[in-house]
Design an enzyme around this catalytic site. Structure first.
Site, PDB file in Angstrom:
ATOM      1  N   ASP A 153       0.853  -1.191   0.000  1.00  0.00           N
ATOM      2  CA  ASP A 153       0.000   0.000   0.000  1.00  0.00           C
ATOM      3  C   ASP A 153       0.891   1.246   0.000  1.00  0.00           C
ATOM      4  OD1 ASP A 153      -3.196   0.532   1.206  1.00  0.00           O
ATOM      5  OD2 ASP A 153      -1.766   2.183   1.083  1.00  0.00           O
ATOM      6  N   ASN A 182     -13.087  -3.181   2.855  1.00  0.00           N
ATOM      7  CA  ASN A 182     -14.137  -2.164   2.908  1.00  0.00           C
ATOM      8  C   ASN A 182     -15.029  -2.232   1.670  1.00  0.00           C
ATOM      9  OD1 ASN A 182     -12.889  -1.165   5.266  1.00  0.00           O
ATOM     10  ND2 ASN A 182     -11.521   0.131   4.066  1.00  0.00           N
ATOM     11  N   GLN A 192     -14.432   2.675   1.927  1.00  0.00           N
ATOM     12  CA  GLN A 192     -13.817   2.313   0.637  1.00  0.00           C
ATOM     13  C   GLN A 192     -13.537   3.577  -0.167  1.00  0.00           C
ATOM     14  OE1 GLN A 192     -16.120  -0.371  -1.862  1.00  0.00           O
ATOM     15  NE2 GLN A 192     -14.318  -0.872  -3.127  1.00  0.00           N
ATOM     16  N   HIS A 229     -10.536  -5.075  -2.851  1.00  0.00           N
ATOM     17  CA  HIS A 229      -9.194  -5.351  -2.327  1.00  0.00           C
ATOM     18  C   HIS A 229      -9.291  -5.731  -0.865  1.00  0.00           C
ATOM     19  CE1 HIS A 229     -10.016  -1.021  -2.023  1.00  0.00           C
ATOM     20  NE2 HIS A 229      -9.366  -1.072  -0.872  1.00  0.00           N
ATOM     21  N   HIS A 264      -7.062  -5.544   2.659  1.00  0.00           N
ATOM     22  CA  HIS A 264      -5.890  -4.992   3.332  1.00  0.00           C
ATOM     23  C   HIS A 264      -5.292  -6.060   4.244  1.00  0.00           C
ATOM     24  CE1 HIS A 264      -6.772  -0.623   2.602  1.00  0.00           C
ATOM     25  NE2 HIS A 264      -7.998  -1.080   2.479  1.00  0.00           N
TER      26      HIS A 264
HETATM   27  P1  5GP Z   1      -9.799   1.558   0.730  1.00  0.00           P
HETATM   28  O1  5GP Z   1      -9.918   2.817   1.553  1.00  0.00           O
HETATM   29  O2  5GP Z   1     -10.513   1.703  -0.591  1.00  0.00           O
HETATM   30  O3  5GP Z   1     -10.174   0.311   1.468  1.00  0.00           O
HETATM   31  O4  5GP Z   1      -8.248   1.395   0.448  1.00  0.00           O
HETATM   32  C1  5GP Z   1      -7.575   1.946  -0.615  1.00  0.00           C
HETATM   33  C2  5GP Z   1      -6.106   1.801  -0.296  1.00  0.00           C
HETATM   34  O5  5GP Z   1      -5.381   1.895  -1.511  1.00  0.00           O
HETATM   35  C3  5GP Z   1      -5.533   2.876   0.641  1.00  0.00           C
HETATM   36  O6  5GP Z   1      -4.934   2.232   1.759  1.00  0.00           O
HETATM   37  C4  5GP Z   1      -4.532   3.615  -0.227  1.00  0.00           C
HETATM   38  O7  5GP Z   1      -3.391   4.001   0.512  1.00  0.00           O
HETATM   39  C5  5GP Z   1      -4.208   2.605  -1.288  1.00  0.00           C
HETATM   40  N1  5GP Z   1      -3.872   3.160  -2.595  1.00  0.00           N
HETATM   41  C6  5GP Z   1      -4.586   4.078  -3.299  1.00  0.00           C
HETATM   42  N2  5GP Z   1      -4.022   4.315  -4.500  1.00  0.00           N
HETATM   43  C7  5GP Z   1      -2.935   3.497  -4.567  1.00  0.00           C
HETATM   44  C8  5GP Z   1      -1.948   3.293  -5.581  1.00  0.00           C
HETATM   45  O8  5GP Z   1      -1.947   3.891  -6.651  1.00  0.00           O
HETATM   46  N3  5GP Z   1      -0.982   2.362  -5.304  1.00  0.00           N
HETATM   47  C9  5GP Z   1      -0.938   1.674  -4.127  1.00  0.00           C
HETATM   48  N4  5GP Z   1       0.062   0.789  -3.964  1.00  0.00           N
HETATM   49  N5  5GP Z   1      -1.848   1.858  -3.150  1.00  0.00           N
HETATM   50  C10 5GP Z   1      -2.839   2.755  -3.361  1.00  0.00           C
END
Ligand code: 5GP
Ligand code: ZN
Length: 134
Positions: A30, A86, A93, A99, A101
């Site tokens: 991440d 999420n 999300q 995805h 985590h």
């Molecule tokens: P969500 O909040 O949707 O469950 O998690 C999205 C996650 O994706 C966040 O922890 C954020 O830091 C990560 N993230 C967003 N854009 C990118 C990206 O371009 N590359 C990587 N490696 N992580 C990302």
């Protein structure tokens, strides 16, 4: 799916630090880690959230989560690990490609995956059981 950043990362069109890859998934670090080693399991086919996942892919994702949790705990020497997934904006999300985590936890790391416990009332319990129980 066009313009989905995680589709592009999962399929290798945008480079990412990859911990694992097979025909169905890529596991990446991440970019905004909650802790050292915070990783994401990305399916290579697009599903916005768990509701859109096939049963087969959802099952494979959980098996992979177990495998990665085991390897990461051994190699990073973390003291525990959260698996967080999420669905929908109110649930936190921000990227609308399914995805999971994998968040390694270290003693006293201060990572805040928590909530304030409420109280399950009789009325609410009966209501939920009537609605949800199969
Ligand atoms: P969500 O909040 O949707 O469950 O998690 C999205 C996650 O994706 C966040 O922890 C954020 O830091 C990560 N993230 C967003 N854009 C990118 C990206 O371009 N590359 C990587 N490696 N992580 C990302
Ligand atoms: Zn996608």
């Amino acid at each position: 799916m066009e313009n989905c950043i995680f589709c592009k990362i999962a399929n290798g069109e945008i480079p990412a630090a990859t911990l694992y890859e097979d025909e169905d998934f890529r596991v990446i670090l991440d970019l905004g880690p909650a802790s050292k080693g915070h990783a994401l399991i990305l399916p290579k086919t697009h599903a916005a959230n768990i509701y859109e996942m096939s049963d087969e892919l959802a099952a494979k994702a959980m098996v992979l989560a177990k495998k990665m949790a085991t390897v990461m705990t051994e190699t990073l020497k973390c003291d525990g690990l959260n698996i967080v997934q999420n669905n929908g904006e109110p649930a936190g999300q921000t990227v609308f490609h399914f995805h999971m985590h994998l968040i390694p936890r270290y003693k006293n790391d201060g990572v805040g995956i928590t909530w304030t416990p409420g109280k399950l009332t009789e009325e609410e319990k009966e209501e939920i059981l009537a609605k949800v129980k199969a």
